[in-house]
Design a protein around this motif. Structure first.
Motif, PDB file in Angstrom:
ATOM      1  N   ARG A  27       0.854  -1.195   0.000  1.00  0.00           N
ATOM      2  CA  ARG A  27       0.000   0.000   0.000  1.00  0.00           C
ATOM      3  C   ARG A  27       0.889   1.244   0.000  1.00  0.00           C
ATOM      4  O   ARG A  27       1.841   1.308   0.773  1.00  0.00           O
ATOM      5  N   LEU A  28       0.532   2.189  -0.837  1.00  0.00           N
ATOM      6  CA  LEU A  28       1.462   3.298  -1.082  1.00  0.00           C
ATOM      7  C   LEU A  28       0.792   4.661  -1.048  1.00  0.00           C
ATOM      8  O   LEU A  28      -0.309   4.831  -1.575  1.00  0.00           O
ATOM      9  N   ILE A  29       1.492   5.594  -0.434  1.00  0.00           N
ATOM     10  CA  ILE A  29       1.081   6.998  -0.497  1.00  0.00           C
ATOM     11  C   ILE A  29       2.300   7.789  -0.981  1.00  0.00           C
ATOM     12  O   ILE A  29       3.375   7.700  -0.383  1.00  0.00           O
ATOM     13  N   ARG A  30       2.111   8.519  -2.067  1.00  0.00           N
ATOM     14  CA  ARG A  30       3.200   9.380  -2.538  1.00  0.00           C
ATOM     15  C   ARG A  30       2.712  10.811  -2.403  1.00  0.00           C
ATOM     16  O   ARG A  30       1.641  11.158  -2.916  1.00  0.00           O
ATOM     17  N   ALA A  31       3.482  11.621  -1.688  1.00  0.00           N
ATOM     18  CA  ALA A  31       3.100  13.022  -1.495  1.00  0.00           C
ATOM     19  C   ALA A  31       3.877  13.884  -2.480  1.00  0.00           C
ATOM     20  O   ALA A  31       5.107  13.814  -2.558  1.00  0.00           O
ATOM     21  N   VAL A  32       3.125  14.667  -3.268  1.00  0.00           N
ATOM     22  CA  VAL A  32       3.734  15.466  -4.333  1.00  0.00           C
ATOM     23  C   VAL A  32       3.488  16.946  -4.056  1.00  0.00           C
ATOM     24  O   VAL A  32       2.381  17.345  -3.688  1.00  0.00           O
ATOM     25  N   ASP A  33       4.528  17.741  -4.212  1.00  0.00           N
ATOM     26  CA  ASP A  33       4.439  19.188  -4.020  1.00  0.00           C
ATOM     27  C   ASP A  33       3.415  19.768  -5.007  1.00  0.00           C
ATOM     28  O   ASP A  33       3.554  19.591  -6.218  1.00  0.00           O
ATOM     29  N   THR A  34       2.398  20.447  -4.485  1.00  0.00           N
ATOM     30  CA  THR A  34       1.325  20.961  -5.342  1.00  0.00           C
ATOM     31  C   THR A  34       1.853  21.968  -6.359  1.00  0.00           C
ATOM     32  O   THR A  34       1.362  22.061  -7.474  1.00  0.00           O
ATOM     33  N   GLU A  35       2.884  22.721  -5.965  1.00  0.00           N
ATOM     34  CA  GLU A  35       3.357  23.797  -6.843  1.00  0.00           C
ATOM     35  C   GLU A  35       4.265  23.324  -7.961  1.00  0.00           C
ATOM     36  O   GLU A  35       4.146  23.756  -9.099  1.00  0.00           O
ATOM     37  N   ASN A  36       5.204  22.408  -7.639  1.00  0.00           N
ATOM     38  CA  ASN A  36       6.177  22.031  -8.675  1.00  0.00           C
ATOM     39  C   ASN A  36       6.126  20.560  -9.089  1.00  0.00           C
ATOM     40  O   ASN A  36       6.878  20.122  -9.946  1.00  0.00           O
ATOM     41  N   GLY A  37       5.243  19.789  -8.487  1.00  0.00           N
ATOM     42  CA  GLY A  37       5.083  18.385  -8.881  1.00  0.00           C
ATOM     43  C   GLY A  37       6.173  17.443  -8.392  1.00  0.00           C
ATOM     44  O   GLY A  37       6.159  16.256  -8.707  1.00  0.00           O
ATOM     45  N   HIS A  38       7.134  17.972  -7.617  1.00  0.00           N
ATOM     46  CA  HIS A  38       8.199  17.103  -7.100  1.00  0.00           C
ATOM     47  C   HIS A  38       7.667  16.189  -5.997  1.00  0.00           C
ATOM     48  O   HIS A  38       6.810  16.582  -5.220  1.00  0.00           O
ATOM     49  N   THR A  39       8.234  14.990  -5.938  1.00  0.00           N
ATOM     50  CA  THR A  39       7.863  14.075  -4.855  1.00  0.00           C
ATOM     51  C   THR A  39       8.528  14.527  -3.561  1.00  0.00           C
ATOM     52  O   THR A  39       9.749  14.685  -3.503  1.00  0.00           O
ATOM     53  N   LEU A  40       7.710  14.753  -2.541  1.00  0.00           N
ATOM     54  CA  LEU A  40       8.265  15.106  -1.233  1.00  0.00           C
ATOM     55  C   LEU A  40       8.706  13.849  -0.499  1.00  0.00           C
ATOM     56  O   LEU A  40       9.725  13.830   0.177  1.00  0.00           O
ATOM     57  N   GLY A  41       7.903  12.818  -0.657  1.00  0.00           N
ATOM     58  CA  GLY A  41       8.239  11.557  -0.003  1.00  0.00           C
ATOM     59  C   GLY A  41       7.136  10.547  -0.219  1.00  0.00           C
ATOM     60  O   GLY A  41       6.105  10.852  -0.831  1.00  0.00           O
ATOM     61  N   SER A  42       7.389   9.344   0.265  1.00  0.00           N
ATOM     62  CA  SER A  42       6.376   8.307   0.099  1.00  0.00           C
ATOM     63  C   SER A  42       6.326   7.398   1.320  1.00  0.00           C
ATOM     64  O   SER A  42       7.305   7.274   2.067  1.00  0.00           O
ATOM     65  N   LEU A  43       5.158   6.818   1.511  1.00  0.00           N
ATOM     66  CA  LEU A  43       4.932   5.869   2.596  1.00  0.00           C
ATOM     67  C   LEU A  43       4.680   4.520   1.938  1.00  0.00           C
ATOM     68  O   LEU A  43       3.781   4.389   1.108  1.00  0.00           O
TER      69      LEU A  43
END
Ligand SMILES: [Zn+2]
Length: 535
Positions: A246-262
Protein backbone atom coordinates in the motif's frame (compact mmCIF):
# COMPACT_ATOMS: atom_id res chain seq x y z
CA UNK A 1 27.96 -28.51 75.40
CA UNK A 2 24.31 -28.95 74.62
CA UNK A 3 23.60 -25.50 75.89
CA UNK A 4 26.40 -24.08 73.75
CA UNK A 5 25.03 -25.76 70.62
CA UNK A 6 21.60 -24.33 71.29
CA UNK A 7 23.15 -20.91 71.66
CA UNK A 8 24.90 -21.30 68.30
CA UNK A 9 21.72 -22.41 66.64
CA UNK A 10 19.85 -19.47 68.05
CA UNK A 11 22.52 -17.14 66.76
CA UNK A 12 22.46 -18.86 63.37
CA UNK A 13 18.70 -18.44 63.03
CA UNK A 14 18.96 -14.90 64.24
CA UNK A 15 21.58 -14.04 61.60
CA UNK A 16 19.97 -16.00 58.77
CA UNK A 17 16.63 -14.51 59.74
CA UNK A 18 18.12 -11.05 59.51
CA UNK A 19 19.80 -11.86 56.18
CA UNK A 20 16.55 -13.18 54.82
CA UNK A 21 14.74 -10.08 56.00
CA UNK A 22 17.39 -7.89 54.41
CA UNK A 23 17.18 -9.90 51.18
CA UNK A 24 13.40 -9.56 51.07
CA UNK A 25 13.80 -5.86 51.75
CA UNK A 26 16.32 -5.42 48.90
CA UNK A 27 14.30 -7.54 46.50
CA UNK A 28 11.14 -5.62 47.39
CA UNK A 29 12.74 -2.28 46.54
CA UNK A 30 14.46 -3.66 43.45
CA UNK A 31 11.21 -5.10 42.08
CA UNK A 32 9.33 -1.98 43.11
CA UNK A 33 11.76 0.29 41.26
CA UNK A 34 11.38 -1.85 38.13
CA UNK A 35 7.61 -2.08 38.38
CA UNK A 36 6.99 1.58 39.15
CA UNK A 37 4.66 3.43 36.79
CA UNK A 38 7.00 5.70 34.84
CA UNK A 39 4.20 7.83 33.47
CA UNK A 40 1.46 7.79 36.11
CA UNK A 41 -1.85 9.03 34.81
CA UNK A 42 -0.61 9.32 31.24
CA UNK A 43 -3.30 9.14 28.60
CA UNK A 44 -2.77 9.83 24.91
CA UNK A 45 -6.55 9.82 24.42
CA UNK A 46 -7.78 12.00 21.57
CA UNK A 47 -10.87 12.33 19.45
CA UNK A 48 -10.73 14.71 16.56
CA UNK A 49 -13.46 15.03 13.99
CA UNK A 50 -12.38 16.33 10.64
CA UNK A 51 -13.98 19.49 9.36
CA UNK A 52 -14.52 20.24 5.69
CA UNK A 53 -11.86 18.82 3.40
CA UNK A 54 -8.99 21.26 3.13
CA UNK A 55 -5.60 21.53 1.50
CA UNK A 56 -2.91 19.32 2.94
CA UNK A 57 0.67 20.06 3.87
CA UNK A 58 3.22 17.30 4.21
CA UNK A 59 6.86 17.14 5.12
CA UNK A 60 9.46 14.37 5.25
CA UNK A 61 12.85 13.95 6.89
CA UNK A 62 15.37 11.22 7.65
CA UNK A 63 17.96 11.26 10.44
CA UNK A 64 20.38 8.38 11.03
CA UNK A 65 20.16 6.28 14.19
CA UNK A 66 23.18 4.15 13.34
CA UNK A 67 25.07 2.95 16.44
CA UNK A 68 28.81 3.29 16.83
CA UNK A 69 30.40 -0.04 16.08
CA UNK A 70 34.14 -0.60 15.66
CA UNK A 71 35.14 -2.51 12.54
CA UNK A 72 36.29 -5.46 14.61
CA UNK A 73 35.90 -6.27 18.26
CA UNK A 74 39.19 -6.89 19.99
CA UNK A 75 39.18 -9.11 23.03
CA UNK A 76 41.40 -8.86 26.11
CA UNK A 77 44.24 -10.72 24.36
CA UNK A 78 44.22 -8.31 21.45
CA UNK A 79 42.71 -10.85 19.09
CA UNK A 80 40.08 -9.76 16.64
CA UNK A 81 36.92 -11.64 17.35
CA UNK A 82 33.95 -12.26 15.16
CA UNK A 83 31.74 -12.36 18.18
CA UNK A 84 32.96 -11.20 21.59
CA UNK A 85 32.78 -13.87 24.21
CA UNK A 86 34.13 -13.14 27.67
CA UNK A 87 33.95 -9.82 29.39
CA UNK A 88 31.68 -6.94 28.70
CA UNK A 89 34.00 -4.34 27.25
CA UNK A 90 36.24 -4.29 24.22
CA UNK A 91 38.59 -1.83 22.59
CA UNK A 92 38.47 -0.94 18.91
CA UNK A 93 40.93 -2.20 16.30
CA UNK A 94 43.50 0.51 17.15
CA UNK A 95 43.34 -0.16 20.83
CA UNK A 96 41.40 3.06 21.35
CA UNK A 97 38.46 3.51 23.62
CA UNK A 98 36.41 0.98 25.42
CA UNK A 99 33.06 -0.05 24.11
CA UNK A 100 30.20 -2.11 25.32
CA UNK A 101 29.27 -4.52 22.57
CA UNK A 102 26.26 -3.51 20.53
CA UNK A 103 23.95 -6.46 21.05
CA UNK A 104 21.86 -7.16 17.97
CA UNK A 105 18.17 -7.75 18.59
CA UNK A 106 16.21 -10.71 17.25
CA UNK A 107 17.17 -14.40 17.20
CA UNK A 108 19.35 -15.45 20.15
CA UNK A 109 21.32 -13.73 22.91
CA UNK A 110 24.93 -12.70 22.57
CA UNK A 111 25.02 -11.55 18.94
CA UNK A 112 27.41 -8.61 18.98
CA UNK A 113 27.57 -6.22 16.05
CA UNK A 114 30.77 -6.42 14.09
CA UNK A 115 30.37 -3.44 11.75
CA UNK A 116 27.88 -1.35 9.80
CA UNK A 117 26.45 -2.40 6.45
CA UNK A 118 23.97 0.43 5.97
CA UNK A 119 22.65 3.25 8.10
CA UNK A 120 19.65 2.85 10.37
CA UNK A 121 17.14 5.70 10.25
CA UNK A 122 14.43 7.67 12.01
CA UNK A 123 12.24 8.62 9.04
CA UNK A 124 9.33 10.95 9.52
CA UNK A 125 6.25 11.93 7.54
CA UNK A 126 4.20 14.85 8.84
CA UNK A 127 0.74 15.56 7.48
CA UNK A 128 -1.46 18.53 8.32
CA UNK A 129 -4.99 19.47 7.25
CA UNK A 130 -4.84 22.96 8.77
CA UNK A 131 -6.44 21.72 11.98
CA UNK A 132 -4.67 18.50 12.92
CA UNK A 133 -0.98 17.77 12.49
CA UNK A 134 0.04 14.11 12.54
CA UNK A 135 3.62 12.91 12.73
CA UNK A 136 4.59 9.38 11.77
CA UNK A 137 8.13 8.45 12.80
CA UNK A 138 9.42 5.06 11.68
CA UNK A 139 12.57 3.74 13.33
CA UNK A 140 14.84 1.04 11.94
CA UNK A 141 14.58 -0.72 15.27
CA UNK A 142 13.30 -3.95 16.77
CA UNK A 143 10.70 -1.82 18.56
CA UNK A 144 10.55 0.61 21.46
CA UNK A 145 8.43 0.45 24.58
CA UNK A 146 5.47 2.74 25.18
CA UNK A 147 7.29 4.50 28.06
CA UNK A 148 10.07 5.46 25.65
CA UNK A 149 7.51 6.64 23.08
CA UNK A 150 5.99 8.88 25.75
CA UNK A 151 9.48 10.13 26.62
CA UNK A 152 10.07 11.12 22.97
CA UNK A 153 6.70 12.89 22.83
CA UNK A 154 7.57 14.85 25.99
CA UNK A 155 10.70 16.15 24.26
CA UNK A 156 8.91 17.49 21.17
CA UNK A 157 8.89 21.30 21.38
CA UNK A 158 5.47 22.93 21.43
CA UNK A 159 6.31 24.99 18.35
CA UNK A 160 6.28 21.77 16.30
CA UNK A 161 2.51 22.07 16.56
CA UNK A 162 2.05 18.30 16.43
CA UNK A 163 -1.33 16.98 17.55
CA UNK A 164 -0.29 13.33 17.72
CA UNK A 165 3.00 11.51 17.14
CA UNK A 166 3.14 7.86 16.12
CA UNK A 167 6.45 6.08 16.59
CA UNK A 168 6.54 2.79 14.73
CA UNK A 169 9.44 0.40 14.18
CA UNK A 170 10.36 -1.61 11.10
CA UNK A 171 11.31 -4.47 13.49
CA UNK A 172 14.62 -5.11 11.75
CA UNK A 173 16.35 -8.09 13.37
CA UNK A 174 19.75 -6.64 12.47
CA UNK A 175 19.68 -3.53 14.71
CA UNK A 176 20.64 -2.87 18.36
CA UNK A 177 18.49 -4.28 21.14
CA UNK A 178 16.09 -1.63 22.45
CA UNK A 179 13.81 -4.03 24.32
CA UNK A 180 16.23 -5.87 26.59
CA UNK A 181 15.75 -9.45 25.41
CA UNK A 182 18.98 -9.98 23.47
CA UNK A 183 21.83 -9.11 25.82
CA UNK A 184 24.90 -11.13 26.75
CA UNK A 185 22.67 -13.67 28.47
CA UNK A 186 18.93 -13.94 28.88
CA UNK A 187 19.35 -12.48 32.36
CA UNK A 188 21.15 -9.37 31.08
CA UNK A 189 19.45 -6.59 29.18
CA UNK A 190 21.00 -5.85 25.80
CA UNK A 191 19.86 -2.23 25.87
CA UNK A 192 22.58 0.39 25.81
CA UNK A 193 20.99 3.41 27.53
CA UNK A 194 23.25 5.85 25.66
CA UNK A 195 22.17 4.43 22.31
CA UNK A 196 18.49 4.54 23.29
CA UNK A 197 19.00 8.18 24.26
CA UNK A 198 20.61 8.87 20.86
CA UNK A 199 17.66 7.26 19.06
CA UNK A 200 15.26 9.50 20.99
CA UNK A 201 17.25 12.65 20.17
CA UNK A 202 17.40 11.74 16.47
CA UNK A 203 13.68 10.91 16.40
CA UNK A 204 12.86 14.40 17.66
CA UNK A 205 15.30 15.97 15.17
CA UNK A 206 13.72 13.98 12.35
CA UNK A 207 10.26 15.17 13.36
CA UNK A 208 11.34 18.81 13.64
CA UNK A 209 13.03 18.66 10.22
CA UNK A 210 9.91 17.09 8.66
CA UNK A 211 7.80 19.93 10.12
CA UNK A 212 10.28 22.42 8.69
CA UNK A 213 10.09 20.72 5.29
CA UNK A 214 6.30 20.90 5.07
CA UNK A 215 4.90 21.94 1.69
CA UNK A 216 1.41 22.14 0.20
CA UNK A 217 0.92 18.66 -1.20
CA UNK A 218 -1.47 16.29 -2.85
CA UNK A 219 -1.48 12.60 -2.11
CA UNK A 220 -1.24 9.92 -4.79
CA UNK A 221 -2.69 6.64 -3.52
CA UNK A 222 -2.13 3.23 -5.03
CA UNK A 223 -1.82 -0.40 -4.05
CA UNK A 224 -0.69 -3.79 -5.32
CA UNK A 225 -2.40 -6.35 -3.15
CA UNK A 226 -1.08 -9.51 -4.79
CA UNK A 227 2.32 -8.88 -6.43
CA UNK A 228 4.51 -9.34 -3.36
CA UNK A 229 2.98 -12.49 -1.85
CA UNK A 230 5.75 -14.81 -3.10
CA UNK A 231 8.35 -12.80 -1.13
CA UNK A 232 7.06 -13.85 2.29
CA UNK A 233 6.13 -17.13 3.91
CA UNK A 234 3.91 -18.01 6.85
CA UNK A 235 5.62 -20.39 9.26
CA UNK A 236 2.52 -21.08 11.37
CA UNK A 237 -0.92 -22.31 10.38
CA UNK A 238 -3.37 -21.04 9.29
CA UNK A 239 -1.69 -19.52 6.26
CA UNK A 240 -2.88 -15.93 6.21
CA UNK A 241 -0.76 -13.03 4.95
CA UNK A 242 -0.77 -9.26 5.02
CA UNK A 243 1.26 -9.06 1.83
CA UNK A 244 -0.57 -6.23 0.07
CA UNK A 245 1.67 -3.32 -0.86
CA UNK A 246 0.00 0.00 0.00
CA UNK A 247 1.46 3.30 -1.08
CA UNK A 248 1.08 7.00 -0.50
CA UNK A 249 3.20 9.38 -2.54
CA UNK A 250 3.10 13.02 -1.50
CA UNK A 251 3.73 15.47 -4.33
CA UNK A 252 4.44 19.19 -4.02
CA UNK A 253 1.32 20.96 -5.34
CA UNK A 254 3.36 23.80 -6.84
CA UNK A 255 6.18 22.03 -8.68
CA UNK A 256 5.08 18.38 -8.88
CA UNK A 257 8.20 17.10 -7.10
CA UNK A 258 7.86 14.07 -4.86
CA UNK A 259 8.27 15.11 -1.23
CA UNK A 260 8.24 11.56 0.00
CA UNK A 261 6.38 8.31 0.10
CA UNK A 262 4.93 5.87 2.60
CA UNK A 263 5.41 2.22 1.66
CA UNK A 264 3.46 -0.28 3.74
CA UNK A 265 3.99 -4.02 3.57
CA UNK A 266 4.24 -6.81 6.18
CA UNK A 267 7.19 -9.12 6.72
CA UNK A 268 9.88 -9.59 9.36
CA UNK A 269 13.00 -7.70 8.23
CA UNK A 270 15.16 -10.69 9.03
CA UNK A 271 16.10 -11.89 5.55
CA UNK A 272 19.76 -11.68 6.71
CA UNK A 273 18.86 -14.14 9.49
CA UNK A 274 20.62 -14.83 12.79
CA UNK A 275 24.28 -15.22 11.86
CA UNK A 276 24.68 -11.77 10.35
CA UNK A 277 26.63 -9.41 12.61
CA UNK A 278 26.54 -6.27 10.46
CA UNK A 279 24.09 -3.54 11.40
CA UNK A 280 21.51 -3.13 8.63
CA UNK A 281 17.86 -2.25 8.14
CA UNK A 282 17.62 -5.47 6.05
CA UNK A 283 15.35 -5.49 2.95
CA UNK A 284 13.62 -2.15 3.80
CA UNK A 285 16.97 -0.48 3.00
CA UNK A 286 16.78 -1.67 -0.62
CA UNK A 287 13.07 -0.86 -0.91
CA UNK A 288 13.64 2.74 0.15
CA UNK A 289 16.74 3.14 -2.03
CA UNK A 290 14.85 1.75 -5.03
CA UNK A 291 11.78 3.93 -4.58
CA UNK A 292 13.84 7.08 -3.99
CA UNK A 293 16.74 6.68 -6.42
CA UNK A 294 15.59 3.99 -8.82
CA UNK A 295 16.32 0.32 -9.36
CA UNK A 296 19.71 -0.48 -10.93
CA UNK A 297 21.32 -3.43 -12.63
CA UNK A 298 24.93 -2.80 -11.66
CA UNK A 299 25.45 0.81 -12.78
CA UNK A 300 22.59 0.79 -15.28
CA UNK A 301 19.35 2.42 -14.24
CA UNK A 302 16.50 0.04 -14.99
CA UNK A 303 13.63 1.96 -13.42
CA UNK A 304 13.89 5.58 -12.24
CA UNK A 305 12.88 6.37 -8.69
CA UNK A 306 10.39 9.03 -7.64
CA UNK A 307 12.79 10.99 -5.41
CA UNK A 308 11.90 12.41 -2.02
CA UNK A 309 12.24 10.47 1.23
CA UNK A 310 10.78 6.96 1.39
CA UNK A 311 9.35 5.74 4.67
CA UNK A 312 8.91 1.96 5.00
CA UNK A 313 6.25 0.75 7.39
CA UNK A 314 5.49 -2.79 8.60
CA UNK A 315 1.96 -4.15 9.03
CA UNK A 316 0.68 -7.44 10.46
CA UNK A 317 3.87 -9.50 10.73
CA UNK A 318 2.88 -11.98 13.44
CA UNK A 319 2.03 -15.58 12.97
CA UNK A 320 4.79 -15.55 11.44
CA UNK A 321 5.59 -13.50 8.34
CA UNK A 322 9.17 -14.09 7.29
CA UNK A 323 11.51 -14.51 4.35
CA UNK A 324 12.87 -17.73 5.80
CA UNK A 325 16.20 -19.16 4.53
CA UNK A 326 14.15 -21.90 2.84
CA UNK A 327 12.32 -19.32 0.68
CA UNK A 328 14.15 -18.49 -2.55
CA UNK A 329 14.06 -14.90 -3.81
CA UNK A 330 14.83 -13.93 -7.41
CA UNK A 331 16.67 -10.85 -8.53
CA UNK A 332 13.96 -9.21 -10.70
CA UNK A 333 16.46 -8.11 -13.35
CA UNK A 334 19.04 -10.88 -13.68
CA UNK A 335 16.71 -13.70 -12.65
CA UNK A 336 19.39 -15.04 -10.31
CA UNK A 337 17.90 -16.91 -7.39
CA UNK A 338 19.04 -16.53 -3.77
CA UNK A 339 18.13 -18.85 -0.94
CA UNK A 340 20.85 -18.56 1.70
CA UNK A 341 20.48 -15.49 3.91
CA UNK A 342 22.83 -12.97 2.26
CA UNK A 343 22.84 -9.28 1.41
CA UNK A 344 22.29 -10.30 -2.23
CA UNK A 345 19.05 -11.97 -1.18
CA UNK A 346 17.88 -8.95 0.86
CA UNK A 347 18.76 -6.73 -2.11
CA UNK A 348 16.86 -8.93 -4.57
CA UNK A 349 13.83 -8.81 -2.27
CA UNK A 350 14.10 -5.03 -1.86
CA UNK A 351 14.44 -4.54 -5.63
CA UNK A 352 11.34 -6.65 -6.29
CA UNK A 353 9.34 -4.63 -3.78
CA UNK A 354 10.68 -1.31 -5.09
CA UNK A 355 9.76 -2.25 -8.68
CA UNK A 356 6.25 -3.28 -7.62
CA UNK A 357 5.89 -0.02 -5.70
CA UNK A 358 7.17 2.14 -8.58
CA UNK A 359 4.89 0.39 -11.09
CA UNK A 360 1.92 0.74 -8.77
CA UNK A 361 2.67 4.46 -8.35
CA UNK A 362 2.26 4.82 -12.14
CA UNK A 363 -0.92 2.80 -12.55
CA UNK A 364 -4.44 3.45 -11.29
CA UNK A 365 -3.43 6.17 -8.91
CA UNK A 366 -6.08 8.03 -6.98
CA UNK A 367 -5.30 11.68 -6.33
CA UNK A 368 -6.32 13.43 -3.14
CA UNK A 369 -6.09 17.22 -3.34
CA UNK A 370 -8.03 18.06 -0.22
CA UNK A 371 -8.93 15.98 2.81
CA UNK A 372 -9.66 16.22 6.51
CA UNK A 373 -7.99 14.20 9.27
CA UNK A 374 -10.14 12.34 11.79
CA UNK A 375 -8.35 10.69 14.68
CA UNK A 376 -9.14 8.56 17.71
CA UNK A 377 -6.46 7.51 20.21
CA UNK A 378 -6.87 5.35 23.29
CA UNK A 379 -4.44 4.49 26.05
CA UNK A 380 -5.29 1.17 27.68
CA UNK A 381 -3.78 -1.42 29.97
CA UNK A 382 -3.13 -5.07 29.19
CA UNK A 383 -2.49 -7.86 31.71
CA UNK A 384 0.99 -9.42 31.68
CA UNK A 385 -0.06 -13.08 31.80
CA UNK A 386 3.19 -14.56 30.51
CA UNK A 387 5.32 -15.70 33.50
CA UNK A 388 8.65 -15.07 31.72
CA UNK A 389 7.51 -11.54 30.83
CA UNK A 390 6.44 -10.98 34.46
CA UNK A 391 9.90 -11.96 35.70
CA UNK A 392 11.61 -9.92 32.95
CA UNK A 393 9.57 -6.89 34.02
CA UNK A 394 10.32 -7.45 37.73
CA UNK A 395 14.06 -7.80 37.30
CA UNK A 396 14.27 -4.91 34.87
CA UNK A 397 15.16 -6.84 31.69
CA UNK A 398 12.26 -5.06 30.03
CA UNK A 399 12.99 -1.34 30.26
CA UNK A 400 9.41 -0.42 31.07
CA UNK A 401 7.40 0.07 34.21
CA UNK A 402 3.93 -1.22 34.90
CA UNK A 403 0.56 0.44 35.27
CA UNK A 404 -1.11 -1.51 38.06
CA UNK A 405 -0.11 -4.97 39.29
CA UNK A 406 1.29 -6.88 36.29
CA UNK A 407 -0.41 -4.60 33.82
CA UNK A 408 1.24 -2.49 31.21
CA UNK A 409 0.13 0.69 29.55
CA UNK A 410 -0.16 0.63 25.79
CA UNK A 411 -1.93 2.46 23.01
CA UNK A 412 -4.14 2.11 19.94
CA UNK A 413 -5.01 4.70 17.34
CA UNK A 414 -7.21 4.87 14.25
CA UNK A 415 -7.42 7.73 11.78
CA UNK A 416 -8.60 8.68 8.35
CA UNK A 417 -7.19 11.06 5.77
CA UNK A 418 -9.79 11.37 3.03
CA UNK A 419 -10.33 7.88 1.51
CA UNK A 420 -7.45 6.35 3.50
CA UNK A 421 -7.85 4.76 6.90
CA UNK A 422 -5.15 3.69 9.32
CA UNK A 423 -5.01 1.53 12.44
CA UNK A 424 -1.94 1.34 14.66
CA UNK A 425 -1.26 -1.73 16.80
CA UNK A 426 1.31 -1.95 19.61
CA UNK A 427 2.89 -5.24 18.56
CA UNK A 428 3.10 -8.08 16.05
CA UNK A 429 -0.47 -8.87 15.18
CA UNK A 430 -1.41 -12.12 13.46
CA UNK A 431 -2.70 -11.31 9.95
CA UNK A 432 -5.87 -13.37 10.62
CA UNK A 433 -7.02 -10.66 13.03
CA UNK A 434 -6.49 -7.99 10.39
CA UNK A 435 -7.60 -9.73 7.20
CA UNK A 436 -9.88 -12.52 8.43
CA UNK A 437 -9.34 -16.27 8.49
CA UNK A 438 -9.03 -16.91 12.23
CA UNK A 439 -9.52 -20.60 12.98
CA UNK A 440 -10.64 -22.54 16.04
CA UNK A 441 -8.63 -25.70 15.34
CA UNK A 442 -8.86 -29.00 17.21
CA UNK A 443 -6.24 -29.12 19.96
CA UNK A 444 -6.63 -25.46 20.90
CA UNK A 445 -6.28 -24.55 24.58
CA UNK A 446 -9.58 -22.69 24.93
CA UNK A 447 -12.73 -24.40 23.72
CA UNK A 448 -14.09 -21.22 22.22
CA UNK A 449 -15.01 -20.09 18.73
CA UNK A 450 -13.29 -17.21 16.91
CA UNK A 451 -13.25 -14.14 19.18
CA UNK A 452 -11.55 -11.38 17.16
CA UNK A 453 -14.22 -11.07 14.48
CA UNK A 454 -15.11 -9.34 12.22
CA UNK A 455 -11.63 -8.68 10.88
CA UNK A 456 -10.12 -5.25 11.47
CA UNK A 457 -10.01 -4.41 7.75
CA UNK A 458 -13.71 -5.27 7.45
CA UNK A 459 -14.53 -2.58 10.01
CA UNK A 460 -12.01 -0.02 8.73
CA UNK A 461 -13.64 2.77 6.74
CA UNK A 462 -12.35 4.12 3.44
CA UNK A 463 -10.87 2.54 0.35
CA UNK A 464 -7.19 2.21 1.29
CA UNK A 465 -6.57 0.52 4.63
CA UNK A 466 -3.15 0.82 6.25
CA UNK A 467 -2.02 -1.19 9.28
CA UNK A 468 0.91 0.05 11.34
CA UNK A 469 2.39 -2.77 13.42
CA UNK A 470 4.81 -2.30 16.33
CA UNK A 471 3.51 1.25 16.63
CA UNK A 472 3.92 3.22 19.86
CA UNK A 473 5.00 0.03 21.65
CA UNK A 474 6.24 -3.52 21.20
CA UNK A 475 4.25 -5.93 23.34
CA UNK A 476 5.09 -9.04 21.26
CA UNK A 477 2.70 -11.31 19.39
CA UNK A 478 -1.02 -10.61 19.28
CA UNK A 479 -2.47 -14.12 18.83
CA UNK A 480 -6.12 -15.02 18.16
CA UNK A 481 -7.39 -16.58 21.38
CA UNK A 482 -8.99 -19.54 19.57
CA UNK A 483 -5.56 -20.40 18.12
CA UNK A 484 -3.73 -20.18 21.48
CA UNK A 485 -1.85 -23.44 21.96
CA UNK A 486 0.62 -24.21 24.73
CA UNK A 487 -1.01 -27.42 26.04
CA UNK A 488 -1.20 -30.87 24.42
CA UNK A 489 -2.88 -32.06 22.30
CA UNK A 490 -1.54 -29.55 19.82
CA UNK A 491 -3.30 -27.88 16.92
CA UNK A 492 -2.86 -29.01 13.32
CA UNK A 493 -1.55 -32.37 14.60
CA UNK A 494 1.67 -30.71 15.77
CA UNK A 495 4.06 -32.60 18.04
CA UNK A 496 4.78 -29.56 20.19
CA UNK A 497 3.43 -26.13 20.95
CA UNK A 498 3.78 -23.82 17.93
CA UNK A 499 6.14 -20.83 18.15
CA UNK A 500 4.58 -17.55 19.25
CA UNK A 501 2.94 -17.85 22.67
CA UNK A 502 6.26 -17.50 24.56
CA UNK A 503 6.66 -14.04 23.05
CA UNK A 504 3.12 -12.87 23.75
CA UNK A 505 1.68 -11.11 26.81
CA UNK A 506 -0.95 -13.85 26.99
CA UNK A 507 -4.20 -15.20 25.54
CA UNK A 508 -6.18 -12.21 26.80
CA UNK A 509 -4.30 -9.66 24.68
CA UNK A 510 -5.88 -10.10 21.24
CA UNK A 511 -9.53 -10.05 22.43
CA UNK A 512 -8.95 -6.83 24.40
CA UNK A 513 -7.17 -5.05 21.54
CA UNK A 514 -9.75 -6.21 19.00
CA UNK A 515 -12.63 -5.02 21.17
CA UNK A 516 -11.03 -1.58 21.57
CA UNK A 517 -10.22 -1.31 17.86
CA UNK A 518 -13.74 -2.32 16.92
CA UNK A 519 -15.27 0.36 19.14
CA UNK A 520 -12.79 2.99 17.94
CA UNK A 521 -13.34 2.20 14.27
CA UNK A 522 -17.11 2.34 14.63
CA UNK A 523 -16.72 5.67 16.41
CA UNK A 524 -14.37 6.89 13.65
CA UNK A 525 -16.89 5.99 10.98
CA UNK A 526 -19.58 7.85 12.90
CA UNK A 527 -17.40 10.94 13.25
CA UNK A 528 -16.97 10.98 9.48
CA UNK A 529 -20.73 10.64 9.10
CA UNK A 530 -21.37 13.47 11.55
CA UNK A 531 -18.77 15.65 9.82
CA UNK A 532 -20.36 15.08 6.43
CA UNK A 533 -23.84 15.66 7.77
CA UNK A 534 -22.83 18.94 9.38
CA UNK A 535 -21.39 20.16 6.11
ZN1 LIG B 1 8.98 -10.42 15.49
Amino acid sequence: MKKNKLKHMKLFFKISGLTLLLLIFVLFFWFRSNLIDRNPGYKADLKIISGNPSELNTGFAAFPVTPEVPDKWIDKNGDAKYNPGDGDTFTDGNGNGVFDPVWIAGFGNRRAANGIHDDLWARTMVIDDGKTRLAIIVLDAIGIMNDDVIDVRNRIPEEAGVTYTIIASTHTHESPDLLGLWGKSFLKSGVNRDYLEYVKIQAVKSLMAAVGNMRPARLLLSEDLTGATSLVMDTRKPEVFDSGLRLIRAVDTENGHTLGSLIAWADHPETLWGKNTLITSDFPHYVREGVEKGVFNGDTLVKPGVGGIAVYLNGAIGGLMTTHPSLPVKDPITGEEFKEPTFEKAEAQGKQLALLALKSMENEVEEVDTAGISLIVRTLTLPIENTAFRIATMIGIFPRGTSGWMKLRTELSVFTIGPVSFATLPGEVYPEIINGGIEAPAGRDFLIEQVEVPSVREIMPGKYKFIFGIANDEIGYIIPQSQWDVKAPYTYEGKKSPYGEENSLGPGTAPILHQYLREMLIELDQTKYVAEKVK
